[in-house]
Scaffold this motif. Structure first.
Motif, PDB file in Angstrom:
ATOM      1  N   VAL A 233       0.838  -1.200   0.000  1.00 32.55           N
ATOM      2  CA  VAL A 233       0.000   0.000   0.000  1.00 32.55           C
ATOM      3  C   VAL A 233       0.875   1.252   0.000  1.00 32.55           C
ATOM      4  O   VAL A 233       0.612   2.207  -0.744  1.00 32.55           O
ATOM      5  CB  VAL A 233      -0.963  -0.013   1.209  1.00 32.55           C
ATOM      6  CG1 VAL A 233      -1.636   1.337   1.393  1.00 32.55           C
ATOM      7  CG2 VAL A 233      -2.006  -1.103   1.020  1.00 32.55           C
ATOM      8  N   LEU A 234       1.924   1.262   0.805  1.00 30.99           N
ATOM      9  CA  LEU A 234       2.813   2.421   0.833  1.00 30.99           C
ATOM     10  C   LEU A 234       3.502   2.620  -0.516  1.00 30.99           C
ATOM     11  O   LEU A 234       3.643   3.754  -0.985  1.00 30.99           O
ATOM     12  CB  LEU A 234       3.859   2.264   1.940  1.00 30.99           C
ATOM     13  CG  LEU A 234       3.332   2.400   3.363  1.00 30.99           C
ATOM     14  CD1 LEU A 234       4.432   2.069   4.367  1.00 30.99           C
ATOM     15  CD2 LEU A 234       2.791   3.796   3.613  1.00 30.99           C
ATOM     16  N   ALA A 235       3.950   1.528  -1.140  1.00 32.64           N
ATOM     17  CA  ALA A 235       4.595   1.631  -2.446  1.00 32.64           C
ATOM     18  C   ALA A 235       3.618   2.148  -3.497  1.00 32.64           C
ATOM     19  O   ALA A 235       3.981   2.993  -4.326  1.00 32.64           O
ATOM     20  CB  ALA A 235       5.165   0.277  -2.849  1.00 32.64           C
ATOM     21  N   ALA A 236       2.391   1.662  -3.486  1.00 30.08           N
ATOM     22  CA  ALA A 236       1.389   2.120  -4.447  1.00 30.08           C
ATOM     23  C   ALA A 236       1.066   3.598  -4.224  1.00 30.08           C
ATOM     24  O   ALA A 236       0.895   4.355  -5.188  1.00 30.08           O
ATOM     25  CB  ALA A 236       0.118   1.273  -4.324  1.00 30.08           C
ATOM     26  N   ASP A 237       0.980   4.011  -2.975  1.00 32.40           N
ATOM     27  CA  ASP A 237       0.717   5.408  -2.662  1.00 32.40           C
ATOM     28  C   ASP A 237       1.845   6.296  -3.172  1.00 32.40           C
ATOM     29  O   ASP A 237       1.607   7.357  -3.756  1.00 32.40           O
ATOM     30  CB  ASP A 237       0.536   5.575  -1.150  1.00 32.40           C
ATOM     31  CG  ASP A 237       0.118   6.974  -0.779  1.00 32.40           C
ATOM     32  OD1 ASP A 237      -0.855   7.476  -1.364  1.00 32.40           O
ATOM     33  OD2 ASP A 237       0.767   7.566   0.108  1.00 32.40           O
ATOM     34  N   GLU A 238       3.070   5.873  -2.955  1.00 30.12           N
ATOM     35  CA  GLU A 238       4.226   6.636  -3.425  1.00 30.12           C
ATOM     36  C   GLU A 238       4.247   6.701  -4.954  1.00 30.12           C
ATOM     37  O   GLU A 238       4.503   7.765  -5.534  1.00 30.12           O
ATOM     38  CB  GLU A 238       5.509   5.992  -2.904  1.00 30.12           C
ATOM     39  CG  GLU A 238       6.760   6.751  -3.270  1.00 30.12           C
ATOM     40  CD  GLU A 238       6.885   8.114  -2.612  1.00 30.12           C
ATOM     41  OE1 GLU A 238       7.683   8.925  -3.119  1.00 30.12           O
ATOM     42  OE2 GLU A 238       6.192   8.369  -1.617  1.00 30.12           O
ATOM     43  N   ALA A 239       3.964   5.589  -5.623  1.00 31.05           N
ATOM     44  CA  ALA A 239       3.928   5.572  -7.084  1.00 31.05           C
ATOM     45  C   ALA A 239       2.838   6.503  -7.610  1.00 31.05           C
ATOM     46  O   ALA A 239       3.062   7.250  -8.572  1.00 31.05           O
ATOM     47  CB  ALA A 239       3.701   4.153  -7.581  1.00 31.05           C
ATOM     48  N   ALA A 240       1.673   6.492  -6.975  1.00 32.30           N
ATOM     49  CA  ALA A 240       0.588   7.374  -7.403  1.00 32.30           C
ATOM     50  C   ALA A 240       0.969   8.838  -7.212  1.00 32.30           C
ATOM     51  O   ALA A 240       0.675   9.684  -8.060  1.00 32.30           O
ATOM     52  CB  ALA A 240      -0.685   7.041  -6.623  1.00 32.30           C
ATOM     53  N   ARG A 241       1.635   9.127  -6.105  1.00 26.80           N
ATOM     54  CA  ARG A 241       2.053  10.509  -5.848  1.00 26.80           C
ATOM     55  C   ARG A 241       3.062  10.968  -6.903  1.00 26.80           C
ATOM     56  O   ARG A 241       2.974  12.083  -7.417  1.00 26.80           O
ATOM     57  CB  ARG A 241       2.660  10.623  -4.446  1.00 26.80           C
ATOM     58  CG  ARG A 241       2.901  12.057  -4.013  1.00 26.80           C
ATOM     59  CD  ARG A 241       3.364  12.135  -2.572  1.00 26.80           C
ATOM     60  NE  ARG A 241       4.625  11.447  -2.335  1.00 26.80           N
ATOM     61  CZ  ARG A 241       5.829  11.966  -2.649  1.00 26.80           C
ATOM     62  NH1 ARG A 241       5.924  13.151  -3.204  1.00 26.80           N
ATOM     63  NH2 ARG A 241       6.920  11.281  -2.396  1.00 26.80           N
ATOM     64  N   LEU A 242       3.996  10.096  -7.269  1.00 29.70           N
ATOM     65  CA  LEU A 242       4.975  10.439  -8.289  1.00 29.70           C
ATOM     66  C   LEU A 242       4.314  10.649  -9.652  1.00 29.70           C
ATOM     67  O   LEU A 242       4.680  11.558 -10.396  1.00 29.70           O
ATOM     68  CB  LEU A 242       6.051   9.349  -8.371  1.00 29.70           C
ATOM     69  CG  LEU A 242       7.018   9.272  -7.200  1.00 29.70           C
ATOM     70  CD1 LEU A 242       7.893   8.037  -7.312  1.00 29.70           C
ATOM     71  CD2 LEU A 242       7.863  10.524  -7.118  1.00 29.70           C
ATOM     72  N   LEU A 243       3.347   9.783  -9.971  1.00 28.95           N
ATOM     73  CA  LEU A 243       2.634   9.945 -11.248  1.00 28.95           C
ATOM     74  C   LEU A 243       1.841  11.245 -11.276  1.00 28.95           C
ATOM     75  O   LEU A 243       1.805  11.936 -12.308  1.00 28.95           O
ATOM     76  CB  LEU A 243       1.713   8.754 -11.481  1.00 28.95           C
ATOM     77  CG  LEU A 243       2.408   7.450 -11.858  1.00 28.95           C
ATOM     78  CD1 LEU A 243       1.402   6.304 -11.876  1.00 28.95           C
ATOM     79  CD2 LEU A 243       3.099   7.572 -13.197  1.00 28.95           C
ATOM     80  N   ARG A 244       1.199  11.586 -10.175  1.00 23.86           N
ATOM     81  CA  ARG A 244       0.441  12.849 -10.120  1.00 23.86           C
ATOM     82  C   ARG A 244       1.372  14.038 -10.292  1.00 23.86           C
ATOM     83  O   ARG A 244       1.063  14.987 -11.009  1.00 23.86           O
ATOM     84  CB  ARG A 244      -0.321  12.963  -8.800  1.00 23.86           C
ATOM     85  CG  ARG A 244      -1.604  12.175  -8.758  1.00 23.86           C
ATOM     86  CD  ARG A 244      -2.474  12.586  -7.589  1.00 23.86           C
ATOM     87  NE  ARG A 244      -1.803  12.456  -6.311  1.00 23.86           N
ATOM     88  CZ  ARG A 244      -1.857  11.373  -5.543  1.00 23.86           C
ATOM     89  NH1 ARG A 244      -2.546  10.314  -5.933  1.00 23.86           N
ATOM     90  NH2 ARG A 244      -1.234  11.344  -4.386  1.00 23.86           N
ATOM     91  N   SER A 245       2.533  14.008  -9.627  1.00 30.44           N
ATOM     92  CA  SER A 245       3.442  15.147  -9.727  1.00 30.44           C
ATOM     93  C   SER A 245       4.073  15.222 -11.115  1.00 30.44           C
ATOM     94  O   SER A 245       4.415  16.297 -11.582  1.00 30.44           O
ATOM     95  CB  SER A 245       4.522  15.056  -8.653  1.00 30.44           C
ATOM     96  OG  SER A 245       5.375  13.957  -8.886  1.00 30.44           O
ATOM     97  N   ALA A 246       4.211  14.095 -11.812  1.00 28.87           N
ATOM     98  CA  ALA A 246       4.800  14.097 -13.148  1.00 28.87           C
ATOM     99  C   ALA A 246       3.828  14.652 -14.193  1.00 28.87           C
ATOM    100  O   ALA A 246       4.253  15.167 -15.224  1.00 28.87           O
ATOM    101  CB  ALA A 246       5.223  12.691 -13.530  1.00 28.87           C
ATOM    102  N   THR A 247       2.532  14.557 -13.929  1.00 26.06           N
ATOM    103  CA  THR A 247       1.552  15.015 -14.912  1.00 26.06           C
ATOM    104  C   THR A 247       1.149  16.472 -14.701  1.00 26.06           C
ATOM    105  O   THR A 247       0.477  17.037 -15.532  1.00 26.06           O
ATOM    106  CB  THR A 247       0.287  14.138 -14.875  1.00 26.06           C
ATOM    107  OG1 THR A 247      -0.266  14.177 -13.558  1.00 26.06           O
ATOM    108  CG2 THR A 247       0.606  12.708 -15.252  1.00 26.06           C
ATOM    109  N   HIS A 248       1.566  17.072 -13.612  1.00 21.91           N
ATOM    110  CA  HIS A 248       1.219  18.481 -13.368  1.00 21.91           C
ATOM    111  C   HIS A 248       2.389  19.394 -13.564  1.00 21.91           C
ATOM    112  O   HIS A 248       3.486  19.129 -13.432  1.00 21.91           O
ATOM    113  CB  HIS A 248       0.665  18.661 -11.953  1.00 21.91           C
ATOM    114  CG  HIS A 248      -0.707  18.097 -11.820  1.00 21.91           C
ATOM    115  ND1 HIS A 248      -0.949  16.936 -11.144  1.00 21.91           N
ATOM    116  CD2 HIS A 248      -1.885  18.508 -12.299  1.00 21.91           C
ATOM    117  CE1 HIS A 248      -2.236  16.663 -11.195  1.00 21.91           C
ATOM    118  NE2 HIS A 248      -2.829  17.610 -11.903  1.00 21.91           N
TER     119      HIS A 248
END
Length: 42
Positions: free
Chosen positions: A27-42
């Motif tokens: 869950v922590l890894a998925a959360d971190e990956a999602a955060r990185l993807l969100r920051s990469a698209t903005h």
């Protein structure tokens, strides 16, 4: 030959702790990956 109840409970407890830690890590890894993807698209 059946194992004593205390041994079975101890094994079940250890397996639960192992699975709990694994799920938490995933869950922590998925959360971190999602955060990185969100920051990469903005």
């Amino acid at each position: 030959m059946a194992m004593p109840r205390e041994t079975a409970v101890s094994i079940a407890h250890n397996v639960f702790l192992l699975l709990d830690g694994w799920v938490c890590t995933c869950v922590l890894a998925a959360d971190e990956a999602a955060r990185l993807l969100r920051s990469a698209t903005h």
